[in-house]
Design a protein around this motif. Sequence first.
Motif, PDB file in Angstrom:
ATOM      1  N   SER A 125      58.763 -12.664  82.912  1.00  0.00           N
ATOM      2  CA  SER A 125      57.739 -13.382  82.187  1.00  0.00           C
ATOM      3  C   SER A 125      58.389 -14.148  81.038  1.00  0.00           C
ATOM      4  O   SER A 125      59.179 -13.613  80.282  1.00  0.00           O
ATOM      5  CB  SER A 125      56.709 -12.397  81.638  1.00  0.00           C
ATOM      6  OG  SER A 125      55.966 -13.019  80.633  1.00  0.00           O
ATOM      7  N   ARG A 144      57.881 -12.815  77.326  1.00  0.00           N
ATOM      8  CA  ARG A 144      58.202 -11.398  77.152  1.00  0.00           C
ATOM      9  C   ARG A 144      58.196 -11.002  75.671  1.00  0.00           C
ATOM     10  O   ARG A 144      57.726  -9.928  75.300  1.00  0.00           O
ATOM     11  CB  ARG A 144      59.582 -11.125  77.758  1.00  0.00           C
ATOM     12  CG  ARG A 144      59.848  -9.667  77.998  1.00  0.00           C
ATOM     13  CD  ARG A 144      61.053  -9.441  78.881  1.00  0.00           C
ATOM     14  NE  ARG A 144      61.406  -8.032  78.848  1.00  0.00           N
ATOM     15  CZ  ARG A 144      60.811  -7.088  79.561  1.00  0.00           C
ATOM     16  NH1 ARG A 144      59.823  -7.421  80.378  1.00  0.00           N
ATOM     17  NH2 ARG A 144      61.158  -5.825  79.459  1.00  0.00           N
ATOM     18  N   LEU A 178      54.770 -10.395  74.658  1.00  0.00           N
ATOM     19  CA  LEU A 178      54.268  -9.096  75.143  1.00  0.00           C
ATOM     20  C   LEU A 178      54.777  -7.959  74.255  1.00  0.00           C
ATOM     21  O   LEU A 178      54.062  -7.004  73.971  1.00  0.00           O
ATOM     22  CB  LEU A 178      54.720  -8.864  76.595  1.00  0.00           C
ATOM     23  CG  LEU A 178      54.101  -9.771  77.659  1.00  0.00           C
ATOM     24  CD1 LEU A 178      54.715  -9.474  79.021  1.00  0.00           C
ATOM     25  CD2 LEU A 178      52.583  -9.596  77.715  1.00  0.00           C
ATOM     26  N   GLN A 213      52.783  -7.920  71.105  1.00  0.00           N
ATOM     27  CA  GLN A 213      51.444  -7.351  71.307  1.00  0.00           C
ATOM     28  C   GLN A 213      51.490  -5.825  71.329  1.00  0.00           C
ATOM     29  O   GLN A 213      50.640  -5.148  70.743  1.00  0.00           O
ATOM     30  CB  GLN A 213      50.846  -7.854  72.628  1.00  0.00           C
ATOM     31  CG  GLN A 213      50.317  -9.273  72.557  1.00  0.00           C
ATOM     32  CD  GLN A 213      49.949  -9.820  73.922  1.00  0.00           C
ATOM     33  OE1 GLN A 213      49.884  -9.080  74.899  1.00  0.00           O
ATOM     34  NE2 GLN A 213      49.717 -11.124  73.988  1.00  0.00           N
ATOM     35  N   PRO A 240      52.484  -3.557  79.802  1.00  0.00           N
ATOM     36  CA  PRO A 240      52.655  -4.944  80.277  1.00  0.00           C
ATOM     37  C   PRO A 240      54.119  -5.374  80.368  1.00  0.00           C
ATOM     38  O   PRO A 240      54.431  -6.335  81.059  1.00  0.00           O
ATOM     39  CB  PRO A 240      51.906  -5.770  79.224  1.00  0.00           C
ATOM     40  CG  PRO A 240      50.934  -4.821  78.606  1.00  0.00           C
ATOM     41  CD  PRO A 240      51.598  -3.484  78.625  1.00  0.00           C
TER      42      PRO A 240
END
Lengths: 432, 386
Positions: B134, B137, B140, B143, B319
Amino acid sequence: MKRSKAPAESPGSLPKAGVSRRAMLTALGAGGLGVAAGALGQSAVSGAEAKPAPVNDVVEFYGEHQAGIATPAQDRMHMAAFDLTTQDRAEVIALLQDWTAAIEHMVRGADVGEFGATGGSYDAPPEDTGEALDLSASHLTVTIGFGRSFFATQHGPRFGLAGRMPESLIELPHFPGDALEESHSGGDLVVQACADDPQVAVHAVRNLARIGFGKARVRWSQIGFGRTSSTSTAQITPRNLFGFKDGTANLKAEEQAALEKHVWVSGLDGGQAWMNGGSYLVARRIRMHIETWDRSPLGDQENIFGRTKREGAPLSGGTEFTEPDFAMAGRSGPMMPVDSHVALAHPSANNGVQMLRRGFNYTDGSDGLGRLDAGLFFIAFVVDPRTHYVPMQNAMAKNDALSEYLKHTGSGLFAVPPGIKLGEYLGQGLFA
Amino acid sequence: MKLARPLQFTAALSVAALSVTGCTTNEPAASGNGTISVTSTSDACTLSTATAPGGTVKFEVKNEGTQVTEFYLLAEDGLRIVGEVENIGPGLSRDLVVMAPEGKYITACKPGMVGDGIRADFALSAAPAGQSVSADRAELQKQAVTLYSAYVKDQTEQLLAGTKEFAQAFTDGDDAKARELYPAVRMHWERIEPVAESFGDLDPILDAREADLEPGQKWTGWHRAEKDLWPPATGYTAMTPAERKVLAEKMVADTVELQARVLELSFTPDKLANGAKELLDEVATGKVTGEEEIWSHTDLWDFQANVDGARIAYEDLKPLLGDSDAELDASLDAKFAALQKLLDTHKKGDGFTYYNELSEAQIKELSTAVDALAEPLSKLTAAVVK
């Protein structure tokens, strides 16, 4: 040491003529009378043996200090602590004399007793238990020591030893996190048997226990299967069960001055003079939480020790024997973490004191939860535990990152008397 | 409580604007196994290749200089850190494993840990099949950290509120209420235990067990109160009301301090994942053996809370477990569920069975389930920091 086909009569031969396992072989091979080669540091090996035994694997028994301390660390150990069941001084002396004789036989590969394992009456149990027949001396050393309870109980001195207990033989304090078990701690006497062959070490303890029946009984015993320290510069540094080289900075036999300063007792007079030339043995059974350790990242493991796992180099760089640089700055604190094992155990953090470590890896089956009961059977010899063990252990129990993975389950402190000359018995000075 | 081992929940490294300086000699190929070797000296940063396939990329950094060095993989802007490895002592080697998509990058060695470092352009080509990465990243990771920070803050607030309530009951001599509150309030502590333990001074003050003390050390905190609420049958002198008051007030004050410090913390994905693993270690060495709560025997409350804390960290990080770590993800899902199912069988009303009422077989069963989860959980950190 040279291979000797016709062993000479030696001045070190025992009062009781022990039957040497090797001498027996010699007799068979040479067709002559085998005489035990009791000369110090000598062993006799027959050239006719089917499987040549290692030569020169006898460690000198007599000397200024007991063997098994500054002599090269063997790979196997069996340690046992005993409680005296007799209250009679003469019986204790007799026990020490009998043990001394048996030890002198065993360390040169001879059977215990006059007739050994097979030479006695057909109607009597053999004097030697026999499981070490055909095995060489295997560098066996047997070292003995006295615990506090040897000298006195709560009711007062034992065996007429008032005033003879060394001041340094303290009651070890409770260290943070201690989870000591009675069944692994204390004891009136300790016997440390070390050898290259585990069966030889076990044989030694077993036979001494047998001799002790009626006078002393085993309180606890511990097998160690792999040494975790090198006591000579000729030995490579072994690994503990965490997979790390430990004891890189250990005191070595070659460092005479350091041994005099940190290991051997000297300068005592009066009732404690018998300890000159001796040392103190600290034994700690340290269970390792190896399961949780094995799940910790390599980076954490290295930071906890302060060394790289493969080479054993300090994290401040270099190779195994490079001195750690505790001042070298890293990104967030020193390169050698302040709570790393090396940082806390290093002499520079301990008023310059050093220990002679001689520990062993152990496993004792598993616990009820399906985890290996494994760890380090820590053994150290020091000149005075009050200055050379207690402060360091306090600091480590409180601050050492490694402590999280350790649990001390057994403990013992013993006064190890000096070595002896031919004709003396171990601990004789104490009863003089 | 564990013996002082401060986890460093340090602030993420902030990197000042760096300009491109220096250059590297680029040899043509990566080594056979796909590992890119990097040699750092005082004046050079030599990579075995300047291009490699994207996906999981491994650098092996050898410090051949005389100072401590660092190695960075930076985004094309030269600012954003994709991956870094610090504290490489002279003569030592360290690996850096990152998961990075196709694109342009900049590498930097930083001998002496100062300045912009010795930089060079670096490029990754398309990732091999099955290693899709991704592009966001970093987003992510951010997050995950934000979510977890909020959780820790919330638990700390509840811990403080609960501690105040407990302190009141304990001071008032309302033992029944204090005994009821004790395990429930402690769950907030146990859920964030690695965070609380990161404060090496507060942890022993609030959570030391009697066996953890050294001679002369004053015993304070939860377990001191525990012993007074569930006193041993013999040889114990109960605390006076005045002593209780002092203890209770100190517990509240120390928890206020804890809360203030927690607000200052910043987290990183590896700390989350390591924290989750450590929570399971706590269960394995302290709770499943009944050593944590030797007087109250409320170990299963702590057990549940440790598992809660680990599960939250895992879910926040989930994730980041891409295609290449799908197997690990599935294993963690299954093992968390199995352990929870087993714990549920020991639930009693709002709480749990007391530890001393568990049979040996039940303890062994719990221990086995903990070990089953702890093993894959120990692989989480390496998976999320890539």
